[in-house]
Scaffold this motif. Structure first.
Motif, short mmCIF file in Angstrom:
data_model
loop_
_atom_site.label_atom_id
_atom_site.label_comp_id
_atom_site.label_asym_id
_atom_site.label_seq_id
_atom_site.Cartn_x
_atom_site.Cartn_y
_atom_site.Cartn_z
N LYS A 446 2.84 6.16 -5.88
CA LYS A 446 2.16 6.25 -7.18
C LYS A 446 3.01 5.63 -8.30
O LYS A 446 2.52 4.85 -9.12
N ASN A 485 -5.85 4.96 -1.34
CA ASN A 485 -7.05 5.18 -2.14
C ASN A 485 -8.29 5.19 -1.25
O ASN A 485 -9.18 6.05 -1.39
N ASP A 503 -8.38 7.54 -9.66
CA ASP A 503 -6.93 7.29 -9.64
C ASP A 503 -6.28 8.26 -8.67
O ASP A 503 -5.64 9.24 -9.07
#
Length: 559
Positions: A446, A485, A503
């Motif tokens: 991240k 993702n 996100d």
């Protein structure tokens, strides 16, 4: 003359007594040795002794009866209560260790006036309560707690005895630990959360070992004054497991110094609630941009699996492996990648769950569905140390140099070869991690770079934190985020992560463990500036077990 000779001959034929044993001598040579009591030494294989001409008696191997259990428990507890240490220790499977600990119970721990009360046995396990008084230099305080003992059968003689472990004396003791009462060498600490609220084990049970660790590390630095306490002093075995000394009773409290942590009261409370719903669950939440640890919780409060566990991480390791394959040009998110039913390497045949296969699918599809063979098939093009270097250089793992503020384990990715090297690519083999490590892995993805997790700000004691020697290229990082993702949106993590996008990213894992019916379920994920990882031991698939725990904490946001 003839009579004297006959007497001498009879004397020569008598068996010789050697070292308290009778040696039967035939034709001048030693044939067998027999104990003076108990009917002789039984042959291990139950064979017939040629000397005795009889089959040796078999040693009992059945579980102790209720009567035996009650008799042995009563004998041990009565002798202990009466201070007859030798007699109590003789009833156990390790009389030397029992003698040392029971002697120290009075001599070093200064526990007197002990009353032991047995409860109702559950099979061979007998619970009992302890009431006593701790007295030290004119100060005294009552001590009460509960413990338990288990009666087993001695494998050599078949007799019932107490299965000895230090935990019999006190449940917080590990083998090799001791109990000591005196002026504590380390002052107590008052730990507070990021908002200044006090952290206690009564409010947050999972923090008990963490608070012990904070005292050990910062007690003398925080400006407190030590009191008189009954403590568990850890031995070598417990220290090797990163266990800290533990206060059981404060006769005089002393003055605590204050230590501020990075924990979020909201996330810590939620983490405690989540793990309490599931057996053998552990979870960690952290902030990717800084490395701050926001929550840590375990179902069991004795050992901090979340920080100190050493478990195979299963397919969550594929996050690190994917970064390696992408960097080396062996995989690309949207390119076709092999995912056969099986793949053999180093003499081992590796399988996918239910032997599924993906024909003509992309690497992204293989990652999202957690195809083992998609990773194992790349082993021939990797060096033995490739994964080790990737874990160390990019993710800051497996260098034994994390300094988070309390004892922790920073993962293990050893250099391996052949089948073991291939197994390590999917988080098996010699790879070992815990939720803190895997939360850090998600954080690195991240944030784009490794930030060593920490519970106490490095500025508090000017300690040096671990760093990674390099970062992933922007292209590798972009693809890795795409993989996580997609897995959160449409792969094995989709059910747990529903409604948390866009996100976000996640990876599930299941790690097989010998002699365990179900695998350990793993889950690591990020959402915004939060990352978390969890494990449910013997829970099954990570998406079904650890996934909901992690996702519920990410859903809270902010911290």
């Amino acid at each position: 003359m003839g009579k004297r000779r006959r007497v001498e001959e009879r004397r020569k034929k008598r068996p010789a007594v050697v070292g308290g044993m009778i040696a039967v001598v035939v034709g001048g040579a030693g044939f067998g040795v027999y104990a003076l009591y108990g009917g002789g030494a039984a042959a291990d294989d139950g064979s017939t002794s040629a000397a005795a001409g009889q089959k040796a008696p078999r040693v009992r191997a059945d579980p102790p009866s209720a009567a035996e259990t009650k008799t042995m428990a009563t004998r041990f507890l009565t002798a202990w209560q009466q201070g007859k240490v030798a007699q109590a220790a003789a009833s156990t499977s390790d009389s030397a260790a029992a003698t040392a600990l029971l002697t120290g119970y009075t001599k070093d721990a200064h526990i007197t006036d002990v009353t032991l009360t047995a409860g109702k046995a559950g099979g061979a396990k007998v619970p009992f309560s302890v009431q006593g008084t701790v007295k030290y230099k004119g100060v005294s305080k009552p001590l009460t707690y509960s413990s338990a003992l288990t009666v087993v059968r001695n494998s050599k003689n078949g007799k019932a005895q107490i299965d000895w472990h230090a935990a019999v004396v006190h449940p917080d003791l590990q083998d090799g630990d001791t109990l000591v009462t005196g002026e504590a060498g380390t002052p107590p600490v008052k730990a507070v959360d990021r908002d200044g609220g006090e952290l206690t084990a009564a409010k947050y049970p999972s923090l008990e070992p963490v608070l012990d660790g904070l005292r050990e590390k910062y007690g003398k630095k925080a400006g407190g004054k030590a009191g008189v306490e009954l403590q568990v002093v850890r031995g070598k075995a417990a220290k090797a497991k990163k266990a800290s000394d533990k206060t059981l009773l404060a006769l005089s409290k002393g003055t605590p110094g204050t230590v501020k942590t990075t924990l979020s009261p909201t996330l810590q409370a939620a983490a405690e609630q989540q793990v309490a719903k599931t057996a053998r669950a552990s979870v960690v939440v952290m902030r990717p941009s800084t490395g701050e640890i926001l929550a840590v919780a375990n179902t069991g409060h004795g050992f901090n699996t979340a920080f100190n566990g050493s478990l195979a991480p299963g397919s969550t390791m594929k996050v690190i492996t994917s970064s390696l394959l992408i960097e080396k040009g062996l995989a690309s998110a949207d390119k076709v990648h092999p995912c056969p039913k099986t793949f053999t390497y180093g003499g081992w045949k590796f399988h996918n769950d239910d032997d599924f296969q993906i024909t003509g699918g992309t690497f992204k599809a293989s990652f999202a569905r957690s195809c083992n063979t998609a990773f194992i098939s790349q082993a021939p093009d990797l060096d033995d140390d490739s994964l080790t270097k990737q874990a160390q250089q990019v993710f800051g793992l497996s260098m034994n140099n994390w300094a988070i503020g309390v004892p922790s384990f920073d993962g293990q990715v050893p250099v391996q070869s052949a089948a073991q090297m291939a197994a390590s690519l999917i988080g098996q083999g010699g790879v070992r991690m815990n939720p803190l490590n895997m939360a850090s892995v998600a954080s690195t993805v991240k944030a784009g770079s490794f930030h060593q997790p920490y519970l106490v700000a490095p500025s508090v004691d000017d300690r040096t934190v671990a760093t990674a020697s390099r970062t992933m290229s922007s292209g590798t990082l972009s693809q890795l985020r795409e993989l996580m993702n997609y897995t959160a949106a449409a792969g094995t993590a989709a059910e747990a992560m529903a409604g948390l996008g866009p996100d976000y990213g996640a990876k599930t894992g299941s790690a097989e463990v010998d002699n365990q019916d179900k695998p350990n379920g793993w889950f690591t994920a990020y959402r915004g500036d939060l990352a978390a990882a969890g494990v449910v031991q013997a829970g099954g698939h990570g998406g079904d077990t650890a996934g909901p725990i992690v996702a519920s904490l990410l859903r809270l946001g902010g911290g």
